[in-house]
Design an enzyme around this catalytic site. Structure first.
Site, PDB file in Angstrom:
ATOM      1  N   PRO A 185       0.815  -1.209   0.000  1.00 36.32           N
ATOM      2  CG  PRO A 185      -0.594  -1.496   1.800  1.00 36.32           C
ATOM      3  CD  PRO A 185       0.707  -1.944   1.246  1.00 36.32           C
ATOM      4  CD  GLU A 186       4.536   2.283  -3.367  1.00 31.84           C
ATOM      5  OE1 GLU A 186       4.715   3.334  -3.998  1.00 31.84           O
ATOM      6  OE2 GLU A 186       5.131   1.225  -3.626  1.00 31.84           O
ATOM      7  CG  HIS A 226      -1.856 -13.658   9.246  1.00 36.05           C
ATOM      8  ND1 HIS A 226      -1.061 -14.111  10.273  1.00 36.05           N
ATOM      9  CD2 HIS A 226      -1.593 -14.447   8.184  1.00 36.05           C
ATOM     10  CE1 HIS A 226      -0.333 -15.123   9.822  1.00 36.05           C
ATOM     11  NE2 HIS A 226      -0.644 -15.352   8.573  1.00 36.05           N
TER      12      HIS A 226
END
Length: 283
Positions: free
Chosen positions: A2-3, A99
């Site tokens: 994720p940018e 997770h």
DNA sequence: CTTACGGCCTGGGTGC
DNA sequence: TGCACCCAGGCCGTAA
């Protein structure tokens, strides 16, 4: 990973689902990526989500007390997706991915979940003035910078341009993918020193950064490994990558072979012909 | 002030 | 089939 374009895509999705919703219940799994898990468990239930904001790679959920008689505190849930963070709204009966460590039950019957395989992400509850303090050292969003601001930020430094674009204090939102893609578009080698960029190179780089981010947002980000948006859907910008993880393949512009090298401690992909190495810095 | 580097964490890929 | 090893990189703390 994720940018800026991925976080923006997530934020846009959450803006359709969250504002006005009240948080009914909080459940936590592993909490080592949460600054103060007890505060989150105690403070979130009963709060209403007012707005979803983005600052660089950070997501901000602005919260308000549902009770109007309570003293008004500014309350913000600050979320960073790290490398593998996913934030998704879904029905509570949907299968829970491995997770998944944060579950927020919402008053429309949906659940907001945070899943993070590697837990490089972070979550933090900011009260009152803490918001400004947490974000003050971050640089401006590259999509909101003027060309003059960009030149000032990059041109005043003797670090490698790759390191400067990645440095969240210089500008916030660029990561390894979009840095490599922007440098290729601008035909600038990642090892070039910021202060040595010529006027036209600086203009090309500014243009390239904005273009690559804008196009990536339009295609809902790059899904290289784990990234999905708030509805669990993958992005498509990975199909437009020109250098990232294309080492050994041909440059789309000149046909030379794309190379990979470690620059600023990061694996960097570039065309050795289009992006000329600086003389003094060893390749 | 600067840059460099290790550590965090898991899964996927590779080589033996 | 198993297992050791390396790599992916955002960010922070520490060292030089």
């Amino acid at each position: 990973m994720p940018e800026l374009p991925e976080v923006e895509t997530v934020a846009r999705g959450l803006r359709e689902a969250l504002p006005g919703r009240r948080i009914l219940d909080v459940r936590l799994g592993k909490t080592d990526f949460i600054e103060n898990p007890a505060a989150i468990e105690e403070q979130l239930p009963g709060k209403q989500i007012r707005a979803v904001k983005r600052h660089g790679k950070f997501l901000l959920l602005e919260l308000a007390s549902a009770n109007t008689d309570e003293a008004a505190h500014e309350l913000v849930l600050l979320i960073h997706l790290g490398m593998t963070g996913q934030i998704v709204t879904c029905p509570p009966e949907a299968p829970v991915p491995l997770h998944t460590h944060v579950f927020l039950a919402l008053d429309d019957g949906k659940e907001l979940r945070y899943t993070d395989i590697r837990r490089f992400g972070s979550m933090q509850l900011l009260v009152d003035g803490a918001r400004a303090k947490a974000l003050q050292s971050l640089g401006a969003d590259p999509l909101e910078m003027t060309e003059a601001q960009f030149k000032a930020a990059v041109g005043a430094r003797r670090a490698r341009v790759k390191a400067l674009l990645l440095d969240q204090h210089v500008m916030s939102g660029m990561g390894n993918i979009y840095t490599d893609e922007a440098l290729w578009r601008a035909r600038i080698h990642p090892m070039r020193i910021g202060a040595t960029l010529k006027r036209d190179e600086m203009a090309r780089l500014y243009r390239a950064v904005r273009d690559v981010l804008t196009e990536a947002i339009r295609l809902r980000g790059s899904s290289v490994s784990d990234y999905v948006d708030s509805k669990g859907q993958r992005g498509e910008f990975q199909l437009r990558h020109r250098v990232y993880q294309r080492d050994g393949k041909k440059c789309f512009r000149c046909g030379a072979t794309i190379r990979r090298a470690i620059v600023a401690g990061r694996s960097s992909h570039f065309c050795p012909k289009c992006q000329r190495a600086p003389r003094k810095v060893k390749a």
